[in-house]
Design an enzyme around this catalytic site. Structure first.
Site, PDB file in Angstrom:
ATOM      1  N   HIS A 237       0.823  -1.209   0.000  1.00 20.31           N
ATOM      2  CA  HIS A 237       0.000   0.000   0.000  1.00 20.31           C
ATOM      3  C   HIS A 237       0.861   1.265   0.000  1.00 20.31           C
ATOM      4  CE1 HIS A 237      -2.517  -3.244   1.499  1.00 20.31           C
ATOM      5  NE2 HIS A 237      -3.582  -2.521   1.244  1.00 20.31           N
TER       6      HIS A 237
ATOM      7  N   GLU B  44     -18.115  -4.850  24.444  1.00 23.69           N
ATOM      8  CA  GLU B  44     -17.341  -6.087  24.511  1.00 23.69           C
ATOM      9  C   GLU B  44     -16.123  -6.055  23.589  1.00 23.69           C
ATOM     10  OE1 GLU B  44     -20.591  -5.928  23.768  1.00 23.69           O
ATOM     11  OE2 GLU B  44     -21.580  -6.696  25.578  1.00 23.69           O
TER      12      GLU B  44
ATOM     13  N   HIS C 155      -4.387   3.367  -3.264  1.00 22.54           N
ATOM     14  CA  HIS C 155      -4.511   2.863  -1.891  1.00 22.54           C
ATOM     15  C   HIS C 155      -3.733   1.566  -1.672  1.00 22.54           C
ATOM     16  CE1 HIS C 155      -6.521   1.661   1.912  1.00 22.54           C
ATOM     17  NE2 HIS C 155      -6.406   0.446   1.394  1.00 22.54           N
TER      18      HIS C 155
ATOM     19  N   HIS D 268     -28.885 -15.667  24.408  1.00 23.99           N
ATOM     20  CA  HIS D 268     -27.948 -15.593  25.535  1.00 23.99           C
ATOM     21  C   HIS D 268     -27.355 -16.953  25.904  1.00 23.99           C
ATOM     22  CE1 HIS D 268     -29.535 -11.614  25.717  1.00 23.99           C
ATOM     23  NE2 HIS D 268     -28.950 -11.313  26.845  1.00 23.99           N
TER      24      HIS D 268
END
Lengths: 694, 694
Positions: B31, B429, B265, B491
């Site tokens: 890159h 999380e 890029h 869950h």
């Protein structure tokens, strides 16, 4: 009159609250805090704004409602029961019990009126963005001047926990960029989460952040003020070129002894506190599950309102059909979920004479062939179109009309503005998948989304929900192994294929070549649930005998030998051609090998035992499984006496792909070597466990 | 003079650029766009601000630098070479080649001066937040008036792609809340990403969003203006109570023919364009890998500056040692990574006489016993302390001193402000895991983080990087099965245990009871890499024979029979006691069973063959594996002729845990039934594949 109306409204709000806390208390499990605090905004929304039809939950042009804070399910069940959905009080009494219609968190397909499965925080919000995007696209494609047959809003109630999740920020930034004006989020801001006051971890200025995302933001200082909430929602609807966030300040556990403490978030109040709460609210009875008759009568008016709204829409559709018969028929078909006739004709075919082609490139040809026949194929990539090759050529970019070229402003249908079919999700893999779930659940579209396979990890919570909800969509994962080469271990999937195969009811297909890729896409379009396609970055040969139709069986004999094979070579994706070449090497050494292509273990395992035994004869114990990933999952095909050519307990490496593949043992010579060794070692292996051929 | 200085600066910047594009071109992979655009900010930071010691990359009080946009690795390698790190030009010529020190994306442990493995977008930014948090905590614990022995900044360069990722928003909101004033992010804002101009998907007002998170934000309009960048960074450092974002407007691929296009890029410029670029930049030579000697001399001054800075710091430490001998010794120990003497003494023990205890509850007792002896144990949960039971009692909350009680303002050390050890990550999380990676990499601390196991999915990208980097930390996952009960399928983990076991070099331990939980924690503290502990929500009996020490072996014989067993019962976690009860039932039916507890398959598989064969005799073919999750992964222990009691192709269900466990077949009776059937069916199974006992 107004006082009566006001007191009746109050009674309705308290009936929602009472029913919700009784539901939780009766189950002795659940979350009473959110329903007590959010009941007013929910009541205002559901009885004054929401266009829904409780007796026809599947009405296509209904407003969508998503409770992103799914732990507040008792609130939703109360609303559904009171407004006349098919959810009797008995079901609320069976809250969180085996096979009830009132599970702990709302579950799509389990309860009439539940639009989406929520609970994992942030997901519902992102799903709602997808629903609003789907509405915007279908409206742009199908509506015509004077005929707004697709015209509904998407409402979501989100909590502090939702707004902490990254997926919400990804989805909010995308929704703001897309200027989805018919998306309205009521943010239940109570400053309490499970662990304690949010100021332990959460002091962001949500209004400022969402304004930064391009949202229209309002604040309602008193969440109990029904008129203020209603006015804010109406003002939100009036802003057509921005999604709206309404920050509603509430008191968690309002009316209960534990109001405004985290103790009320996720535990039943206790029988006494339930009674105290009802008294504090001035509720007419403390008897469990008592529903105030006037409140029920008032809220059940939603049934008749809904029927009238749906009837009015049907009239609109009739007028539309009269004016635009073809469009109307096409809209009906798309909303029905049926694919157009001949959808899978003219899929590209390849022959072994063609030069090797990367399956991602083959996939690009296939998706474009499909897109030409299936207008509801709608999606894009996480800023990787040039690499995933998933751009739909000539189908336009899905974007706000504000970004359309000046000369296309006001263009109807076609490929402009929201009618464009290429969605630019940005580098937002998680939101891409969650938003796609919402698009799929909205109906009328078959979404696809694409990124590098290693980044499937970012999408995992949404992939799981797609499987749990059986949302029909296609996940395209390219750069599917160490074949990625130079980008190195962060970009080389190792455990991803095995790990997606673990998700129940998600079908994973890793095609061996271009023709299997066409077959994989054909299967994915027809399959009602989510499908993940694993495609190579590198070119792979077009193999003799790969047939598109066989892919749906999951596995088949690709190249066989005379008589009973000495060894079975089982492989997937870019490793299948190695197995084919190894077969020839083995033949030269007098070892008879059968090559089995196994693009989808889930689909193969679902075949009749007889078919599986015909492909993998149980009595042939010498087996070699080959996949450029972890060995886990291949034991059951390689068997106790076989071998697995895989990547054990290590990550990839940065180097040209040929070097990496060779260093990791993915060569025909090594596969043949392992196979010969397995055949030779079989007697000793049997003896070692006290067995011999009968 | 200033002109000379200015032109020398310019030459240095262009040397970085030239070296970076040569590096990419020579590899024909990589890159070039980011290095060309970001070279000025990187040069200003590395030569005018960053306190680092190229000859001593491990200097403990160095400023940390993270290139979150890891695809710009050629920029980092150029900086490392030019400023005098042990990275010779030859290594830049081996960019992206097998076993070079210059892999495609920066890899921790592979290259001197690389602080963290980056590439998966967003991770580096969140790691930097963790490094800044670690610095703040260690400074609060160890610094004393006149003795700032812990005093360094964390700098990160992030790109548009990073700022689209949700994990960045989670981490930024947390950093803003924590007011981490010594964190400075240079945002390379070039408005181009891989798929095209960012306005296809990205129009957020980053400055406004970060201000909403509580950050100090500045904008540098011209990314080539070295003085403007330097001034902004100095201003950022001057703001002590907020992290700083410096939005630096740059041109991707600056100087190249493809500047400001996405074509620059991620693909080499091509040999001709490289030459054109060097000419456009006015670089003195177009010869590949030509390094302007004056530039090299100028940048290599970093070596002497670094030695001087480190020497000055050592003087500080000497003075500190003289004044605070104990603290100095403790700081040295913590930074060395050695645990304190007797760290694992006094861990709690349980006996079968104790009443059943959830392993999460046992874990809470163990972590508090450890925390009392191991001050570097530092962490928390994603807003679930009451449920994960991971709060360190009396250790204080890690928070900005601004939130300290008035009477504790200015308190030194102790448990106040940044000296607190309980981190409140919020419902974030993913950031929790990424930030913990940064804390672990910073050194001096052993981070732990906790949430419900099903939400491990949100953390997966960071879990993978923890394993790839071998970052020493503990992930505590509670509520580890359908034993969660009422909360239902969203869950209830099903595939999570099997899926974490797939991640190379991540050790997963699922203890059977309280004593195995103590053993699991003991192992995790001593193990150099990341460990995931899977703990139950529900109470499980304390079993006869579970011994803390055996956990490190991964598996052991928990309950045996006389002579050779007829059947082996292999189980983990909350299912082990079912196997023990099944053994008794089988004994009553004359079937001799051995129970093997297998808390960690990775650890067991790493044992010598002889040990594994002693625990699981190869000749005993009748085997039953039991785990309340997917069967995948158990085939290799159950063998070709055994059975697996698991959850096949379905998710969990919302109901009381006893009901769910029974409906899903997790009862001693069912395990015994399956075992008896396996024993009875063995001869037929052998015959079916043409085998018999020798």
């Amino acid at each position: 009159m107004t006082t009566t109306a006001a007191s009746l409204d109050q009674l309705c709000v308290n009936t929602i609250r009472a029913l919700a806390i009784d539901t939780v208390q009766n189950a002795n499990s659940g979350h009473p805090g959110l329903p007590l605090g959010a009941a007013p905004m929910a009541y205002a929304l559901w009885t004054r704004v929401l266009r829904h039809s409780p007796s026809q939950p599947q009405w296509k042009d209904r407003d969508r409602f998503v409770l992103s804070a799914g732990h507040g399910s008792a609130l939703l069940y109360s609303l559904l029961h009171l407004t006349g959905y098919e959810l009797p009080l008995e079901e609320l009494k069976r809250f969180r019990q085996w096979e009830s219609r009132t599970p702990g968190h709302p579950e799509y397909r389990e309860t009439p009126g539940v639009e989406v499965t929520t609970g994992p925080l942030g997901q519902g919000f992102a799903n709602a963005v997808g629903m609003a995007a789907a509405e915007a696209h279908l409206a742009a494609r199908f509506n015509r001047p004077g005929h707004d047959v697709v015209d509904h809003y998407t409402y979501v109630i989100a909590g502090d926990g939702d707004l902490m999740e990254g997926v919400v920020h990804e989805a909010a930034a995308l929704a703001g960029h897309l200027r989805l004006g018919k998306l309205v989020c009521l943010y239940d801001s109570n400053a309490i989460c499970l662990g304690g006051a949010t100021n332990l971890s959460y002091t962001m200025d949500a209004a400022k952040v969402f304004e930064g995302y391009g949202w229209h933001v309002q604040t309602v200082a008193d969440g109990n003020d029904l008129d203020a909430v209603t006015k804010a929602v109406e003002a939100a609807k009036a802003v057509a070129d921005k999604p709206s966030l309404v920050v509603v300040r509430t008191s968690i556990g309002f009316g209960s002894p534990k109001a405004n403490t985290f103790g009320v978030h996720g535990a039943p109040l206790g029988a006494e506190a339930v009674v105290e709460t009802k008294k504090a609210l001035g509720y007419p009875s403390t008897e469990p599950f008592f529903v105030a008759p006037e409140a029920l009568a008032e809220m059940r008016k939603a049934v008749e309102r809904g029927k009238a709204a749906e009837a009015a829409w049907r009239k609109k559709v009739d007028a539309y059909r009269a004016a635009h018969a073809d469009l109307a028929a096409e809209l009906e078909r798309a909303l029905s979920g049926a694919l157009p006739a001949g959808w899978d004709q003219d899929l590209p075919k390849w022959t072994p004479a063609d030069k090797p082609v990367a399956t991602r490139a083959a996939g690009g040809k296939v998706i474009n062939a499909l897109a030409a026949k299936v207008p509801e194929l709608f999606g894009g990539s996480a800023d990787l179109n040039p690499s995933t090759e998933t751009a739909l050529k000539g189908a336009g970019d899905f974007e706000s009309p504000a970004f359309q070229p000046a000369d296309k402003q006001g263009a109807v249908g076609g490929e402009w503005g929201y009618a464009g079919r290429n969605v630019h999700f940005g580098v937002r893999e998680h939101a891409m998948a969650s938003v796609s779930n919402g698009i799929a659940l909205h109906g009328g579209l078959v979404p696809f989304s694409a990124t590098f396979f290693t980044f499937a990890d970012y999408m995992r919570p949404a992939l799981r929900l797609a499987a749990l909800m059986q949302a029909h969509q296609v996940f395209v994962f390219t750069h599917d192994s160490i074949g990625v080469g130079e980008d190195g271990p962060t970009h080389q999937p190792i455990e991803q294929a095995a790990s997606l195969r673990l998700i129940p009811r998600l079908t994973v297909v890793r095609p061996a070549d271009a023709n299997e890729t066409a077959g994989a896409w054909r299967f994915a379009m027809a399959h009602p649930g989510p499908v993940a396609l694993l495609l190579t970055r590198q070119a792979v040969p077009v193999l003799e005998g790969t047939a598109s139709a066989d892919v749906a069986k999951g596995g088949y004999v690709l190249a066989d030998c005379e008589g009973t094979p000495d060894v079975l070579l089982v492989a997937t994706g870019s490793e299948v051609h190695l197995a084919v070449e190894a077969k020839a090497i083995l033949a030269g050494r007098g070892v008879k090998a059968r090559v089995v292509s196994l693009p989808s273990t889930e689909l193969f395992d679902a075949q009749p035992q007889a078919y599986r035994d015909a492909v993998l004869p149980p009595s042939v114990l010498a087996r070699v499984a080959v996949e450029a990933g972890v060995p886990a999952g291949w034991e059951k095909y390689a068997g106790a006496f076989g071998a697995i050519v895989a990547i054990e307990n290590r990550f990839g490496a940065s180097a040209p792909l040929k070097v990496v593949m060779e260093k990791y043992g993915f060569t025909a010579a090594n596969v043949a070597e392992k196979a010969a060794a397995v055949v030779a070692a079989l007697p000793q292996k049997l003896a070692a466990v006290g067995l011999r051929k009968a």
